[in-house]
Design an enzyme around this catalytic site. Structure first.
Site, PDB file in Angstrom:
ATOM      1  N   THR A  12       0.931  -1.274   0.022  1.00 42.70           N
ATOM      2  CA  THR A  12      -0.006  -0.074   0.058  1.00 42.70           C
ATOM      3  C   THR A  12       1.048   1.177   0.141  1.00 42.70           C
ATOM      4  O   THR A  12       0.426   2.224  -0.558  1.00 42.70           O
ATOM      5  CB  THR A  12      -0.900   0.123   1.378  1.00 42.70           C
ATOM      6  OG1 THR A  12      -1.872  -1.011   1.028  1.00 42.70           O
ATOM      7  CG2 THR A  12      -1.721   1.339   1.362  1.00 42.70           C
ATOM      8  N   SER A  54       1.714  -7.285  -1.182  1.00 45.81           N
ATOM      9  CA  SER A  54       2.289  -8.417  -0.716  1.00 45.81           C
ATOM     10  C   SER A  54       1.403  -9.749  -0.594  1.00 45.81           C
ATOM     11  O   SER A  54       2.002 -10.914  -0.061  1.00 45.81           O
ATOM     12  CB  SER A  54       2.501  -7.997   0.871  1.00 45.81           C
ATOM     13  OG  SER A  54       1.354  -7.919   1.766  1.00 45.81           O
ATOM     14  N   THR A  85       1.386  -4.597   3.963  1.00 44.54           N
ATOM     15  CA  THR A  85       1.511  -5.096   5.452  1.00 44.54           C
ATOM     16  C   THR A  85       0.703  -6.443   5.723  1.00 44.54           C
ATOM     17  O   THR A  85       0.678  -7.106   6.613  1.00 44.54           O
ATOM     18  CB  THR A  85       0.613  -4.089   6.188  1.00 44.54           C
ATOM     19  OG1 THR A  85      -0.815  -4.041   5.521  1.00 44.54           O
ATOM     20  CG2 THR A  85       0.844  -2.658   6.246  1.00 44.54           C
ATOM     21  N   ASP A  86       0.028  -6.812   4.430  1.00 43.39           N
ATOM     22  CA  ASP A  86      -0.685  -8.177   4.651  1.00 43.39           C
ATOM     23  C   ASP A  86       0.004  -9.304   4.922  1.00 43.39           C
ATOM     24  O   ASP A  86      -0.326 -10.280   5.853  1.00 43.39           O
ATOM     25  CB  ASP A  86      -1.562  -8.342   3.320  1.00 43.39           C
ATOM     26  CG  ASP A  86      -2.486  -7.534   3.060  1.00 43.39           C
ATOM     27  OD1 ASP A  86      -2.968  -6.558   4.188  1.00 43.39           O
ATOM     28  OD2 ASP A  86      -3.308  -7.131   2.134  1.00 43.39           O
TER      29      ASP A  86
HETATM   30  N1  ASP Z   1      -2.585  -5.262   0.224  1.00 40.17           N
HETATM   31  C1  ASP Z   1      -1.578  -4.584   0.687  1.00 40.17           C
HETATM   32  C2  ASP Z   1      -0.353  -5.360   0.454  1.00 40.17           C
HETATM   33  O1  ASP Z   1      -0.059  -6.144   1.454  1.00 40.17           O
HETATM   34  C3  ASP Z   1      -1.753  -3.966   1.932  1.00 40.17           C
HETATM   35  C4  ASP Z   1      -1.087  -2.992   2.714  1.00 40.17           C
HETATM   36  O2  ASP Z   1       0.205  -2.794   2.191  1.00 40.17           O
HETATM   37  O3  ASP Z   1      -1.525  -2.461   3.887  1.00 40.17           O
HETATM   38  O4  ASP Z   1       0.410  -5.290  -0.299  1.00 40.17           O
END
Ligand code: ASP
Length: 333
Positions: A12, A54, A85-86
């Site tokens: 993100t 991710s 973050t995922d």
């Molecule tokens: N879908 C995103 C990822 O994990 C979520 C994030 O980065 O907060 O790449």
């Protein structure tokens, strides 16, 4: 001035709006340019290693990240990896296995809101990660997020929207970070030199137990996987009553050399299979191991790493209980 390598992988933090939804598009250099304050305390080189959500990060990408750090290890004082973050907690756990007792900080960070959003946590997290990487005297793999540093083997994403997305599970937070000031609660000192590993075998299944589950699923898992982490209930155990007897199936898994680790769906305080009959029966007869206070992410990636080390069945069982980067405190040491 500290010299930092900023390795961008997507997520993100680097995402922009597309007709299909948010997708990574911002470069590592653009990320770094967004925090000009960092120039006051470090020099940064940037690498665009990946630019993916991710959700698409796989063990091959963990090996690539570790390899990049290995190649540049002597050239920098610390490393910051921007990441979605995922699956960040899986990556931080996997990197803790692939890069053992580093004497330099390897800091993962990301954001809940894209860098280009008018209101975003991206700049703070990136700046905090750079501060932490520069001021950190102890080495290790860390997640820095919403003003906290968490040990890589203890991080877990608990929230999908709030800025404070990550928590430290069964372990204290390592530090608080506020505008360049760091309050360090835990420090690490490694006597041994850094060791890099290059293999992971992702033949690990995670099975979340629910009442009514058909134990026949273990036959399938045994056919395709070399280890299974069973997220059971509470202190830990496997059902053996009535028509759904999981213990019967454990014999087949053991005969195939498939390792079974019982963990718990209760996020805090870990397993203790010795407490209940449902736990003891599984341990006594079928070589079942347990995760104790490890996170699921740490247990799964440690198994991938150990399977990648081509150990004998018994040696893998022994090594599973040897702590890596404080991933397990309560195990039988
Ligand atoms: N879908 C995103 C990822 O994990 C979520 C994030 O980065 O907060 O790449």
């Amino acid at each position: 001035m500290q010299k930092i390598l900023l390795i961008a992988t997507g997520g993100t933090i680097a995402s922009t709006k597309t007709e299909y939804g948010l997708a990574p598009g911002i470069t590592s250099q653009e990320l770094y340019d967004s925090v000009p304050e960092a120039g006051r305390f470090c020099t940064v080189d940037t690498v665009q290693l990946l630019n993916i959500d991710s959700t698409n990060v796989q063990p091959e990408q963990w090996i690539l990240m570790a390899k990049t750090i290995e190649e540049h290890y002597d050239d920098y004082d610390g490393f910051v990896i921007t990441h979605g973050t995922d699956t960040m907690a899986y990556t931080s756990s996997a990197l803790s296995c692939l890069i053992q007792h580093p004497n330099k900080p390897i800091v993962l960070t990301g954001a809940q809101k894209p860098l280009l959003d008018p209101i975003t946590d991206a700049k703070k997290n990136l700046l905090d990660a750079l501060y932490f990487a520069c001021q950190q005297r102890s080495g290790g793999v860390f997640v820095v997020f919403s003003g906290r540093a968490i040990l890589g083997t203890r991080a877990k994403k608990l929230k999908t929207k709030s800025y404070a997305a990550f928590s430290s599970i069964n372990y204290p937070e390592v530090a608080l970070i506020d505008q360049g000031r760091i309050i360090q609660y835990v420090t690490f000192h490694h006597e041994e030199p850094v060791v890099f590993y290059h293999n992971l075998l992702p033949k690990v299944f995670l099975l979340k137990l629910i009442p009514g589950m058909d134990p026949g699923i273990l036959d399938y898992i045994g056919e395709y996987y070399r280890a299974v982490v069973v997220e059971s209930y509470g202190a830990g155990g496997l059902p053996f009553a009535h028509q759904r007897n999981f213990l019967d199936k454990l014999q087949t898994l053991k005969a195939r050399g498939c390792h079974v680790v019982v963990a718990t769906q209760a996020m805090l305080e870990g397993s203790d299979l010795g407490v209940y009959e449902v736990g003891r029966k599984a341990m006594a007869a079928y070589d079942v191991m347990q995760a104790y206070d490890m996170t699921i992410e740490a247990a799964v990636t440690k198994l991938m790493w150990l399977l990648g080390c081509s150990l004998s069945y018994d040696e893998l069982r022994r090594r599973f209980y040897m702590p890596v980067a404080q991933d397990m405190l309560a195990g039988k040491l």
